[in-house]
Design an enzyme around this catalytic site. Structure first.
Site, PDB file in Angstrom:
ATOM      1  CG  ASP A  36      -2.077  -1.049   1.235  1.00 30.83           C
ATOM      2  OD1 ASP A  36      -1.898  -1.998   0.145  1.00 30.83           O
ATOM      3  OD2 ASP A  36      -2.882  -1.095   2.149  1.00 30.83           O
ATOM      4  CG  ASP A  40      -0.832   4.989  -0.126  1.00 32.86           C
ATOM      5  OD1 ASP A  40      -1.649   4.863  -0.984  1.00 32.86           O
ATOM      6  OD2 ASP A  40      -0.868   4.681   1.240  1.00 32.86           O
ATOM      7  CB  SER A  85     -37.411  -2.783 -18.361  1.00 37.69           C
ATOM      8  OG  SER A  85     -37.989  -3.788 -17.334  1.00 37.69           O
ATOM      9  CG  LEU A  86     -34.245  -8.143 -17.927  1.00 39.94           C
ATOM     10  CD1 LEU A  86     -33.662  -8.818 -16.829  1.00 39.94           C
ATOM     11  CD2 LEU A  86     -34.257  -8.642 -19.168  1.00 39.94           C
ATOM     12  CD  GLU A 117     -25.961 -12.529 -17.480  1.00 41.13           C
ATOM     13  OE1 GLU A 117     -26.223 -11.008 -16.896  1.00 41.13           O
ATOM     14  OE2 GLU A 117     -26.032 -12.850 -18.702  1.00 41.13           O
ATOM     15  CE  LYS A 119     -34.240  -8.183 -12.604  1.00 43.42           C
ATOM     16  NZ  LYS A 119     -34.187  -7.165 -11.563  1.00 43.42           N
ATOM     17  CG  ASP A 121     -32.031  -5.566  -5.292  1.00 50.76           C
ATOM     18  OD1 ASP A 121     -32.472  -4.851  -6.270  1.00 50.76           O
ATOM     19  OD2 ASP A 121     -32.465  -5.956  -4.241  1.00 50.76           O
ATOM     20  CD  GLU A 177     -28.367  -3.564 -11.439  1.00 52.29           C
ATOM     21  OE1 GLU A 177     -28.494  -3.423 -12.544  1.00 52.29           O
ATOM     22  OE2 GLU A 177     -29.443  -3.338 -10.636  1.00 52.29           O
ATOM     23  CE1 TYR A 229     -27.649  -5.052 -17.567  1.00 54.11           C
ATOM     24  CE2 TYR A 229     -26.924  -5.100 -15.390  1.00 54.11           C
ATOM     25  CZ  TYR A 229     -27.712  -4.584 -16.382  1.00 54.11           C
ATOM     26  OH  TYR A 229     -28.773  -3.491 -16.125  1.00 54.11           O
ATOM     27  CE  LYS A 294     -28.910 -10.724 -19.381  1.00 51.25           C
ATOM     28  NZ  LYS A 294     -27.633  -9.966 -19.160  1.00 51.25           N
ATOM     29  CE  LYS A 318     -38.484  -9.395  -9.215  1.00 46.32           C
ATOM     30  NZ  LYS A 318     -37.937  -8.157  -8.922  1.00 46.32           N
ATOM     31  CB  CYS A 412     -43.219  -6.803  35.156  1.00 47.29           C
ATOM     32  SG  CYS A 412     -43.258  -8.489  34.277  1.00 47.29           S
ATOM     33  CB  CYS A 415     -45.345 -10.636  37.927  1.00 49.02           C
ATOM     34  SG  CYS A 415     -44.039  -9.631  38.057  1.00 49.02           S
ATOM     35  CB  CYS A 430     -39.596  -7.924  35.264  1.00 49.26           C
ATOM     36  SG  CYS A 430     -40.563  -8.985  36.589  1.00 49.26           S
ATOM     37  CB  CYS A 436     -41.876 -12.538  37.354  1.00 48.59           C
ATOM     38  SG  CYS A 436     -42.492 -12.021  35.473  1.00 48.59           S
TER      39      CYS A 436
HETATM   40  S1  IVH Z   1     -30.088  -7.567 -18.506  1.00 49.89           S
HETATM   41  C1  IVH Z   1     -32.001  -6.105 -21.910  1.00 49.89           C
HETATM   42  N1  IVH Z   1     -28.742  -8.735 -16.639  1.00 49.89           N
HETATM   43  O1  IVH Z   1     -32.542  -5.581 -13.970  1.00 49.89           O
HETATM   44  C2  IVH Z   1     -31.259  -6.408 -20.825  1.00 49.89           C
HETATM   45  N2  IVH Z   1     -30.172  -6.998 -16.045  1.00 49.89           N
HETATM   46  O2  IVH Z   1     -35.464  -5.483 -14.970  1.00 49.89           O
HETATM   47  C3  IVH Z   1     -31.785  -5.770 -19.911  1.00 49.89           C
HETATM   48  N3  IVH Z   1     -30.252  -6.339 -13.756  1.00 49.89           N
HETATM   49  O3  IVH Z   1     -32.419  -2.808 -15.523  1.00 49.89           O
HETATM   50  C4  IVH Z   1     -31.023  -6.072 -18.448  1.00 49.89           C
HETATM   51  N4  IVH Z   1     -28.582  -8.038 -13.014  1.00 49.89           N
HETATM   52  O4  IVH Z   1     -30.791  -3.146 -13.550  1.00 49.89           O
HETATM   53  C5  IVH Z   1     -29.781  -7.868 -16.931  1.00 49.89           C
HETATM   54  N5  IVH Z   1     -27.538  -9.858 -15.078  1.00 49.89           N
HETATM   55  C6  IVH Z   1     -28.396  -8.836 -15.377  1.00 49.89           C
HETATM   56  C7  IVH Z   1     -29.016  -8.175 -14.254  1.00 49.89           C
HETATM   57  C8  IVH Z   1     -29.929  -7.165 -14.748  1.00 49.89           C
HETATM   58  C9  IVH Z   1     -29.495  -6.967 -12.584  1.00 49.89           C
HETATM   59  C10 IVH Z   1     -31.223  -5.269 -13.649  1.00 49.89           C
HETATM   60  C11 IVH Z   1     -31.066  -4.227 -14.396  1.00 49.89           C
HETATM   61  C12 IVH Z   1     -32.407  -4.106 -15.146  1.00 49.89           C
HETATM   62  C13 IVH Z   1     -33.373  -4.934 -14.424  1.00 49.89           C
HETATM   63  C14 IVH Z   1     -34.285  -5.453 -15.467  1.00 49.89           C
END
Ligand code: IVH
Length: 676
Positions: A36, A40, A85-86, A117, A119, A121, A177, A229, A294, A318, A412, A415, A430, A436
């Site tokens: 380190d 630095d 979105s998915l 993969e 998903k 959060d 993500e 992703y 996918k 999910k 209490c 009791c 208590c 009690c």
């Molecule tokens: S694929 C067309 N892969 O899920 C491809 N999404 O509901 C669109 N997310 O907005 C996304 N892990 O924020 C993909 N391995 C992953 C993911 C992922 C998390 C989230 C992403 C997207 C949401 C879709």
């Protein structure tokens, strides 16, 4: 500002390259090559040159990672290719339908290859690289345009500011993500607690809150990371024709990709993958809310195309939510065995983390104050893995007009005795002691529990009845029950009464350690009781010991020694002990010397997954009491791994190292043999 020599330019370029290289070794490969301090020193030199020559600062300079003065506002950016979105499914059948649907659309090509993969959060972002250099990072926003968050993303150590390697498109937009690891989140919240600062509710909120900062020096101090992703825009070079190969390229260019992704065959492969990830959910260092599946071939992806806002070739499968909202109906104050009074939230039942929850502990009054929770409030409840459910937040906007403040009881609730506020603790207690009924019932239950006298059939319902009917007020009274009285109780036949009496009679022969544990002395668990029994050998010797003598026992410190001495100094406790001995309790005592041996001495155990018959803490204590060491990680030194359902990477590692693995049944058998 001085003139710039070519030597200086060379030094600057070299410094940046070296720093990024070591940055990757440290953060991405977990395999640093320099200390380190050395890092630095190089970094300070870079800052020195850039301070003298601000015109030489580039967007990919590692100095950008420390953050820069705050922006006035965020700039909107358009996504040339919308960020989709998915579609989601929640069960196996719907996942099968997804597969059938697309195979039909493709004219049934047979089994498809999928890229699976986790998903993650976190927050979806787009990174734009032009001529290898990160020129812009943006949030997803509404999918068509988001906000420029380049200043914050540049502070994320795992996001390369410049790509390296060959075959990189001139213009490459990578999506992924950004998230906070669980360990990073916990560490950050622990620091915030120490500084009495506000806590973040969960890693996702912490990541989103961090990316919204105008001041990137704040982001630089937070443990964010990223998994890429997909690729949005790419110009100038062909990308491989399968997503799994695109991932390998991204990785080779220095971009972070998820190591838990897999390429699988057919929908059956997807199910297996989802099962595996679900089983390992608790052991992952990042939060997920499912898996994403996918179609691996980009040609088939193109052929399938998209709906209004979602691709047809991908689906989110999910998992049960680990955080949900529910209504807190009321708070009840429960009295424990030692008199501590704990507020427990009664909730509108909800399904969270795979189980239905209707109660959650609020721990103490300080927690109620911190959360500012009222009865009637809508709260966020969290249950991740096998962890006990916890209220993490109150949604104040949804507080009803008649919400009630929660006040600590003055007496209490069971009791009516006075309540003691312990000055050094946030707890209330208590003062009723064995007067009690709550404490009486709890101590009876503890006395009869498996690790104590192990009286089968003496459960909480029966104990409550015995106490309420006034049949038992001290533990010694158990030994004076008769068949007629017992058979007269609710839900008790003659047969069960006789069985219970047989179990009670059987429990009279026991080891000194079990007896000590059964007495319910504060902070004397199984392990401490065993250590005391081993050290002193005889009950009388322990009863006569002063705190100093007690502290000679391994792991007994001044606090525990104080509790033990105080317990035996109390006349009514001595009375109960003589009553028990008079009732026929026969202790197996030993000379202190011969009792020294510990059957599992020198062995190291690792516990993984969930156990049904006891908590992991209890399992650890029992092993330690037999002389074993209990470790958190598997290594070549591990003697044996105890694996319950849901065991993940530790089990895999044990298998790889050919370490002995036993299940819960074998573990119980081991405890039995070792303890006898
Ligand atoms: S694929 C067309 N892969 O899920 C491809 N999404 O509901 C669109 N997310 O907005 C996304 N892990 O924020 C993909 N391995 C992953 C993911 C992922 C998390 C989230 C992403 C997207 C949401 C879709």
């Amino acid at each position: 500002m001085g003139t710039v020599s070519s030597d200086l330019l060379g030094e600057l370029a070299g410094l940046r390259k070296t720093l990024e290289y070591h940055n990757q070794r440290y953060h991405q490969l977990d395999d640093p090559e320099i200390t380190d301090q050395e890092y630095d020193r190089l970094f300070d030199r870079l800052l020195e040159i850039e301070a003298e020559h601000p015109e030489l600062v580039t967007p990919d300079s590692p100095s950008r990672r420390v953050g820069s003065p705050p922006l006035n506002s965020f700039v909107q950016v358009r996504h040339e290719i919308p960020m989709l979105s998915l579609d989601k499914v929640f069960d196996q059948q719907d996942l099968n339908k997804f597969d059938l649907r697309i195979r039909k659309r493709l004219g049934d090509t047979g089994e498809l290859e999928y890229s699976c993969e986790p998903k993650v959060d976190g927050v979806a972002v787009s990174l734009l690289y032009e001529d290898r250099v990160l020129v812009r990072a943006a949030t997803r926003g509404d999918g068509s345009s988001g906000e420029d968050i380049s200043h914050n993303v540049r502070t994320i150590q795992t996001v390369p500011l410049r790509l390296h390697g060959s075959g990189i498109p001139d213009k490459l937009e990578v999506r992924g993500e950004i998230f906070m690891t669980r360990s990073g989140f916990e560490k950050m919240n622990a620091q915030a607690t120490a500084r009495a600062e506000r806590l973040f509710v969960n890693p996702r909120n912490a990541a989103a809150g961090t990316l919204r900062q105008l001041d990137s020096r704040i982001s630089a101090s937070r443990p964010l990371t990223m998994f890429c992703y997909s690729v949005g825009l790419s110009e100038g070079r062909e990308l491989p024709s399968r997503l799994s190969e695109v991932f390998l390229k991204l990785e080779a260019w220095g971009l972070p990709v998820n190591p838990d992704r897999r390429t699988v065959q057919g929908i059956a492969g997807c199910h297996r993958y989802a099962q595996d990830i679900l089983a390992r959910r608790d052991t992952l260092d990042y939060e997920i809310d499912g898996v994403v599946i996918k179609v691996n071939s980009s040609r088939l992806q193109q052929e399938l195309g998209m709906n209004a806002r979602t691709p047809r070739w991908a689906i989110a499968y999910k998992f049960p939510a680990e955080e949900v909202s529910t209504v807190l109906k009321d708070v009840e104050f429960q009295v424990g065995r030692t008199g501590t009074i704990t507020p427990v939230a009664r909730l509108e039942p909800v399904f969270v983390g795979g189980v239905t929850v209707s109660n959650a502990t609020l721990h103490n009054m300080d927690e109620i104050k911190r959360l500012d929770v009222h009865s009637g409030d809508t709260v966020i409840l969290r249950r991740a893995g096998d962890v006990i459910p916890k209220i993490v937040k109150v949604i104040k906007e949804r507080r009803p007009a008649d919400a009630g403040e929660i006040v600590a009881p003055q007496q209490c609730p069971v009791c009516g005795s006075d309540i003691e506020h312990l000055p050094e603790e946030v707890l209330i207690r208590c003062t009723g002691g064995l007067f009690c009924p709550a404490q009486r019932s709890q101590s009876l239950l503890h006395f009869a529990s498996r690790a104590a006298l192990d009286i089968e059939g003496l459960g909480s319902k029966l104990v409550q009845q015995l106490v309420e009917e006034g049949l038992v007020s001290s533990v010694a009274d158990i030994f004076h029950l008769d068949a007629d009285t017992l058979a007269g109780l609710e839900r008790m036949g003659r047969k069960s009464a006789e069985n219970l009496l047989a179990a009670i009679a059987h429990s009279k022969d026991l080891s000194l350690a079990r007896f000590l544990y059964a007495l319910g002395i504060r902070e004397v668990g199984v392990a401490t009781a065993q250590a005391l029994a081993r050290h002193f050998g005889r009950l009388q010797a322990i009863m006569d010991a002063d705190p100093e003598a007690l502290m000679a026992v391994p792991d007994v410190g001044p606090v525990v020694a104080g509790h033990i001495a105080l317990f035996f100094a109390e006349p009514h406790n001595r009375k109960v002990i003589s009553e028990l001995l008079a009732a026929g309790i026969r202790l197996k005592e030993a000379d202190p010397e011969s009792a020294q041996e510990t059957p599992l001495a020198g062995q190291t155990y690792v516990i993984t997954g969930t156990l049904e018959s006891m908590s992991r803490d209890e399992a650890r204590e029992r092993l330690q009491s037999l002389g074993a060491k209990v470790a958190g990680t598997v290594s070549a030194k591990t003697s044996c791994v105890i694996a319950g359902p849901g065991a993940g990477s530790k089990l895999a590692k044990a298998e790889a190292l050919a370490i002995k693995i036993i299940d819960e049944a074998a573990f119980l058998a081991l405890l039995e043999t070792a303890a006898s």
